[in-house]
Design a protein around this motif. Sequence first.
Motif, PDB file in Angstrom:
ATOM      1  N   PRO A  90       0.621  -1.187   0.247  1.00 54.92           N
ATOM      2  CA  PRO A  90       0.167  -0.243   0.296  1.00 54.92           C
ATOM      3  C   PRO A  90       0.889   1.398   0.239  1.00 54.92           C
ATOM      4  CG  PRO A  90      -0.931  -1.306   1.346  1.00 54.92           C
ATOM      5  CD  PRO A  90       0.240  -2.188   1.560  1.00 54.92           C
ATOM      6  N   ARG A  91       0.233   2.314  -0.580  1.00 53.36           N
ATOM      7  CA  ARG A  91       1.133   3.329  -0.952  1.00 53.36           C
ATOM      8  C   ARG A  91       1.413   4.179   0.510  1.00 53.36           C
ATOM      9  NH1 ARG A  91      -0.783   7.869  -5.829  1.00 53.36           N
ATOM     10  NH2 ARG A  91       0.004   5.634  -6.742  1.00 53.36           N
ATOM     11  N   PRO A  92       0.218   3.766   1.255  1.00 57.99           N
ATOM     12  CA  PRO A  92       1.058   4.690   2.802  1.00 57.99           C
ATOM     13  C   PRO A  92       1.887   4.447   3.968  1.00 57.99           C
ATOM     14  CG  PRO A  92      -1.616   4.340   2.650  1.00 57.99           C
ATOM     15  CD  PRO A  92      -1.260   3.638   1.321  1.00 57.99           C
ATOM     16  N   VAL A  93       1.796   2.683   3.362  1.00 59.22           N
ATOM     17  CA  VAL A  93       3.192   2.370   3.798  1.00 59.22           C
ATOM     18  C   VAL A  93       5.066   2.605   3.609  1.00 59.22           C
ATOM     19  CG1 VAL A  93       4.526  -0.233   3.678  1.00 59.22           C
ATOM     20  CG2 VAL A  93       2.315   0.331   4.493  1.00 59.22           C
ATOM     21  N   VAL A  96       5.418   6.262   5.276  1.00 59.28           N
ATOM     22  CA  VAL A  96       5.528   5.998   6.076  1.00 59.28           C
ATOM     23  C   VAL A  96       7.167   5.903   6.578  1.00 59.28           C
ATOM     24  CG1 VAL A  96       5.113   5.362   8.786  1.00 59.28           C
ATOM     25  CG2 VAL A  96       3.437   6.028   7.375  1.00 59.28           C
ATOM     26  N   LEU A  97       7.103   5.102   5.611  1.00 58.58           N
ATOM     27  CA  LEU A  97       9.056   3.996   5.748  1.00 58.58           C
ATOM     28  C   LEU A  97       9.840   5.966   5.326  1.00 58.58           C
ATOM     29  CD1 LEU A  97      11.036   2.244   5.349  1.00 58.58           C
ATOM     30  CD2 LEU A  97      10.483   1.706   3.327  1.00 58.58           C
ATOM     31  N   ALA A  98       9.055   6.692   3.871  1.00 59.87           N
ATOM     32  CA  ALA A  98      10.309   7.221   3.404  1.00 59.87           C
ATOM     33  C   ALA A  98       9.885   8.822   4.983  1.00 59.87           C
ATOM     34  CB  ALA A  98      10.043   8.219   2.486  1.00 59.87           C
ATOM     35  N   VAL A  99       9.300   8.871   5.378  1.00 57.91           N
ATOM     36  CA  VAL A  99       8.979   9.808   6.696  1.00 57.91           C
ATOM     37  C   VAL A  99      10.878   9.403   7.556  1.00 57.91           C
ATOM     38  CG1 VAL A  99       7.840  10.893   8.637  1.00 57.91           C
ATOM     39  CG2 VAL A  99       7.213  11.249   5.933  1.00 57.91           C
ATOM     40  N   MET A 100      10.092   7.998   8.784  1.00 51.88           N
ATOM     41  CA  MET A 100      11.291   7.853   9.256  1.00 51.88           C
ATOM     42  C   MET A 100      12.152   7.891   8.437  1.00 51.88           C
ATOM     43  SD  MET A 100       8.481   4.599  10.815  1.00 51.88           S
ATOM     44  CE  MET A 100      10.253   3.741  11.991  1.00 51.88           C
ATOM     45  N   LEU A 101      13.026   7.146   7.178  1.00 52.74           N
ATOM     46  CA  LEU A 101      14.161   7.204   7.083  1.00 52.74           C
ATOM     47  C   LEU A 101      14.416   8.868   6.544  1.00 52.74           C
ATOM     48  CD1 LEU A 101      14.182   4.785   4.272  1.00 52.74           C
ATOM     49  CD2 LEU A 101      14.986   4.565   6.299  1.00 52.74           C
ATOM     50  N   ALA A 102      13.925   9.435   6.875  1.00 55.09           N
ATOM     51  CA  ALA A 102      14.152  10.802   6.655  1.00 55.09           C
ATOM     52  C   ALA A 102      14.908  11.562   8.267  1.00 55.09           C
ATOM     53  CB  ALA A 102      13.233  12.059   5.881  1.00 55.09           C
ATOM     54  N   ALA A 103      14.121  10.865   9.149  1.00 56.93           N
ATOM     55  CA  ALA A 103      14.187  11.643  10.801  1.00 56.93           C
ATOM     56  C   ALA A 103      15.292  12.210  10.820  1.00 56.93           C
ATOM     57  CB  ALA A 103      13.799  10.416  11.813  1.00 56.93           C
ATOM     58  N   VAL A 131      14.458   5.949  15.459  1.00 60.67           N
ATOM     59  CA  VAL A 131      13.647   5.729  14.430  1.00 60.67           C
ATOM     60  C   VAL A 131      13.769   4.845  12.733  1.00 60.67           C
ATOM     61  CG1 VAL A 131      12.042   6.965  13.358  1.00 60.67           C
ATOM     62  CG2 VAL A 131      12.072   7.344  15.907  1.00 60.67           C
ATOM     63  N   HIS A 132      15.348   5.700  12.669  1.00 66.61           N
ATOM     64  CA  HIS A 132      15.698   5.188  10.852  1.00 66.61           C
ATOM     65  C   HIS A 132      16.360   4.198  10.767  1.00 66.61           C
ATOM     66  CE1 HIS A 132      18.224   6.165   7.962  1.00 66.61           C
ATOM     67  NE2 HIS A 132      18.931   5.301   8.551  1.00 66.61           N
ATOM     68  N   TRP A 133      16.637   3.842  12.268  1.00 71.88           N
ATOM     69  CA  TRP A 133      17.170   1.971  11.686  1.00 71.88           C
ATOM     70  C   TRP A 133      16.144   1.378  12.075  1.00 71.88           C
ATOM     71  CZ3 TRP A 133      21.575   0.344  10.165  1.00 71.88           C
ATOM     72  CH2 TRP A 133      23.219   0.779   9.887  1.00 71.88           C
ATOM     73  N   VAL A 134      15.094   1.893  12.821  1.00 71.88           N
ATOM     74  CA  VAL A 134      13.891   0.829  13.012  1.00 71.88           C
ATOM     75  C   VAL A 134      14.165   0.585  11.612  1.00 71.88           C
ATOM     76  CG1 VAL A 134      11.660   0.336  13.700  1.00 71.88           C
ATOM     77  CG2 VAL A 134      13.007   0.931  15.755  1.00 71.88           C
ATOM     78  N   ALA A 135      13.230   1.588  10.607  1.00 72.41           N
ATOM     79  CA  ALA A 135      12.667   1.492   9.912  1.00 72.41           C
ATOM     80  C   ALA A 135      13.590   1.206   8.431  1.00 72.41           C
ATOM     81  CB  ALA A 135      11.898   3.170   9.373  1.00 72.41           C
ATOM     82  N   PHE A 136      15.160   0.798   8.868  1.00 75.42           N
ATOM     83  CA  PHE A 136      15.405   0.698   7.930  1.00 75.42           C
ATOM     84  C   PHE A 136      15.736  -1.150   8.619  1.00 75.42           C
ATOM     85  CE2 PHE A 136      20.476  -0.793   6.946  1.00 75.42           C
ATOM     86  CZ  PHE A 136      20.594   0.005   5.387  1.00 75.42           C
TER      87      PHE A 136
END
Length: 390
Positions: A90-93, A96-103, A131-136
């Motif tokens: 899904p596009r929302p995922v 959210v991933l992009a926002v977390m990686l850019a934190a 936050v970044h590392w969790v998403a990564f």
Amino acid sequence: MAELVTAGVVVLWAVTVVEVVRAVRGTGTRSLLVAVAALAAGRTLDLDAVGEALGRTTALAAVEHALVVVSAVAVVAFTHRITGERRTVPRPVWVVLAVMLAAPLVDAGGLLPATAEGRAAVYASSVPWLVHWVAFLVTLAVALTAGARIALRNGRLTRGVLGVRLVGLGAGQVLGVLYTALKALHLGVLVVSPGSDVRLVGTAEQAALSSAILLVATGLVVGFAATVAADVATRRRLWVLWPVWADLWPHAPHLDDTPPGRLRTIFSTDARIREVRLVVEIGDALRALTPYVPAHDHTDPVASAAALQLASRRVGQGLPPPAASGPRPAEAGFAARTRELSTLARAWPRAAAVRAQVVPGAEVEGGDDAVAAQVRASGDGPPGLAERTP
């Protein structure tokens, strides 16, 4: 360890060049090119020499990790493409991933320590970085697990180049999952107990990552080498078949007036299509010559070549068909026909010198001109051939 990381980067760039060439020729896959190029760029940014030259900033580290995520997702997309499986996210995922990686970019110009141990301590003490590392790590683990499962399941059932690529991709992604687990352990220990000695975990983590990259890249290189070997074999068969094709050209329907030159045929960009054309058109010529082929030993390639050459001359001179047995029917299947015609083509140059010995009646071929004149006078022979007779 530094040598292993550098070797992995060199192999990745070599594979990237190969994939760019394949993409230009129209034989590559876009998802694989993106995967290899992104990973090569990301790992290059992680090299100590590059970090010292550009400065170990937050922005540089975030870009490096984003490139690795792009590579992992592209590898999964490539695996889906070559295995025929499809998955959608899904596009929302993705948002959210992009926002977390850019934190961490809240402090994009911040400098990071030069050593891996120092950077790990900074990551563990910063909320944006955590936050970044969790998403990564979660994205890597999910993508690599899915890719490894698909690749290894299909790799066991597939042979050839595709099988090599799938096994290499699957094994490399398994090591990638191991890397994510070790990295999570590394950061978790530092969060719980700052200042702990985690050098051993850090070394194992980097070894797993570099080994995963080398394994995936090596599998792709081996797959490419197999593709190149198949292409070389095709062009070698074109070289062998060309003399027969050129000699029998007048006896098969063509769109061209003259056969392309041998070198032009060998080095054409569509070698596989050219091979199909040669085999089909030689087969057409053999069928057209069947009534004119004298009796001969069908098990002897030289005798078969000599009989076909005599049949070609008879048609060219407008002679009537002899008492013929016709050529032996080709074996079923394109590969079998290609092998049979390749055997005939290898005997083709030797046939002219031994026609009289291997084909009964070939020694009277010198009287063909007189017979042809008699045929033309009586009006016998194939329609329309009298006018073409030299």
